[in-house]
Design a protein around this motif. Structure first.
Motif, PDB file in Angstrom:
ATOM      1  N   CYS A   1       0.838  -1.185   0.000  1.00 48.90           N
ATOM      2  CA  CYS A   1       0.000   0.000   0.000  1.00 48.90           C
ATOM      3  C   CYS A   1       0.882   1.247   0.000  1.00 48.90           C
ATOM      4  O   CYS A   1       1.879   1.328   0.708  1.00 48.90           O
ATOM      5  CB  CYS A   1      -0.871  -0.033   1.250  1.00 48.90           C
ATOM      6  SG  CYS A   1      -1.753   1.471   1.547  1.00 48.90           S
TER       7      CYS A   1
ATOM      8  N   ASN B   1      -0.029   4.108   1.020  1.00 49.68           N
ATOM      9  CA  ASN B   1      -0.341   4.971   2.160  1.00 49.68           C
ATOM     10  C   ASN B   1       0.369   4.511   3.423  1.00 49.68           C
ATOM     11  O   ASN B   1       1.064   5.278   4.073  1.00 49.68           O
ATOM     12  CB  ASN B   1      -1.852   4.997   2.392  1.00 49.68           C
ATOM     13  CG  ASN B   1      -2.215   5.902   3.551  1.00 49.68           C
ATOM     14  OD1 ASN B   1      -1.855   7.071   3.557  1.00 49.68           O
ATOM     15  ND2 ASN B   1      -2.884   5.360   4.537  1.00 49.68           N
ATOM     16  N   CYS B   2       0.240   3.227   3.749  1.00 47.81           N
ATOM     17  CA  CYS B   2       0.818   2.752   5.005  1.00 47.81           C
ATOM     18  C   CYS B   2       2.033   1.865   4.768  1.00 47.81           C
ATOM     19  O   CYS B   2       2.655   1.415   5.710  1.00 47.81           O
ATOM     20  CB  CYS B   2      -0.231   2.001   5.823  1.00 47.81           C
ATOM     21  SG  CYS B   2      -0.771   0.484   5.045  1.00 47.81           S
TER      22      CYS B   2
ATOM     23  N   CYS C   1      -3.819  -3.560   5.438  1.00 49.65           N
ATOM     24  CA  CYS C   1      -4.294  -2.181   5.548  1.00 49.65           C
ATOM     25  C   CYS C   1      -5.411  -2.045   6.580  1.00 49.65           C
ATOM     26  O   CYS C   1      -5.483  -1.074   7.308  1.00 49.65           O
ATOM     27  CB  CYS C   1      -4.806  -1.698   4.201  1.00 49.65           C
ATOM     28  SG  CYS C   1      -3.469  -1.241   3.084  1.00 49.65           S
TER      29      CYS C   1
ATOM     30  N   CYS D   1      -5.957   4.473   3.252  1.00 47.77           N
ATOM     31  CA  CYS D   1      -5.434   3.358   2.473  1.00 47.77           C
ATOM     32  C   CYS D   1      -6.412   3.026   1.355  1.00 47.77           C
ATOM     33  O   CYS D   1      -6.017   2.791   0.222  1.00 47.77           O
ATOM     34  CB  CYS D   1      -5.246   2.124   3.350  1.00 47.77           C
ATOM     35  SG  CYS D   1      -3.926   2.281   4.562  1.00 47.77           S
TER      36      CYS D   1
HETATM   37 ZN    ZN Z   1      -2.525   0.834   3.649  1.00 48.38          ZN
END
Ligand code: ZN
Length: 179
Positions: free
Chosen positions: A24, A26-27, A34, A43
């Motif tokens: 991912c 985002n994270c 996620c 996410c």
């Molecule tokens: Zn994520």
């Protein structure tokens, strides 16, 4: 001449990857994780934008998630087993083995083996049995508890009741065993 906004992200169609782990943006976790990340919503937004196919899959699985029966199917669909294994805590077969052993001429004890395979704390379990059956109970081995009394039959009901992980089918009756 850079083409803005088209950073290479995610898998390239047609390329077969040895492991199907997608991370991912985002994270930075594998996308399967996620949902455990506090910013799951972000996410999801990232996924929707960058890996729409995976996003769809996650959504669908999330909806199915509540039902227990879909679980097996999902596993097969995903193919990659590595990640799913990481979620499982206990390795090896989980099984309880009950047996009865003579104690003196008239009495017998009940031997429970296998509680540890369910991640159950043996000391606590032993204490619980002592209270439940009002009799002596002690941890006698790495994964063995001996209860002073013949309570084998009761245990078939009590174990699944106290620890729902223990299915009655996972309890094996070894009968009478000499110790
Ligand atoms: Zn994520």
């Amino acid at each position: 001449m850079a083409s803005d906004g088209s950073l290479p992200s995610g898998p390239i169609p047609g390329v077969s990857y040895p492991i199907h782990v997608r991370y991912c943006g985002n994270c930075s976790m594998p996308i399967e994780y996620c949902e455990y990340y506090p910013e799951y919503e972000k996410c999801k937004m990232w996924l929707e934008k960058n890996l729409p196919a995976e996003f769809d899959k996650l959504l669908r699985e999330g909806e199915e998630g509540a039902g227990g029966e879909g679980e097996e199917k999902k596993r097969q669909k995903r193919g990659g087993k590595g990640l799913l294994k990481a979620k499982k805590k206990n390795e090896g077969p989980r099984a309880i083995k009950l047996s009865r052993a003579p104690r003196g001429k008239k009495k017998s004890v009940t031997v429970i083996a296998g509680l540890h395979t369910f991640g159950i704390d043996l000391k606590e379990a032993s204490k619980y049995f002592a209270t439940k059956f009002s009799c002596g109970s002690s941890v006698t081995g790495e994964d063995e508890i001996v209860i002073q009394g013949d309570v084998k039959d009761e245990l078939f009901d009590i174990l699944p009741e106290k620890w729902p992980d223990i299915d009655e089918d996972l309890i094996e009756d070894l009968g009478d065993q000499k110790r």
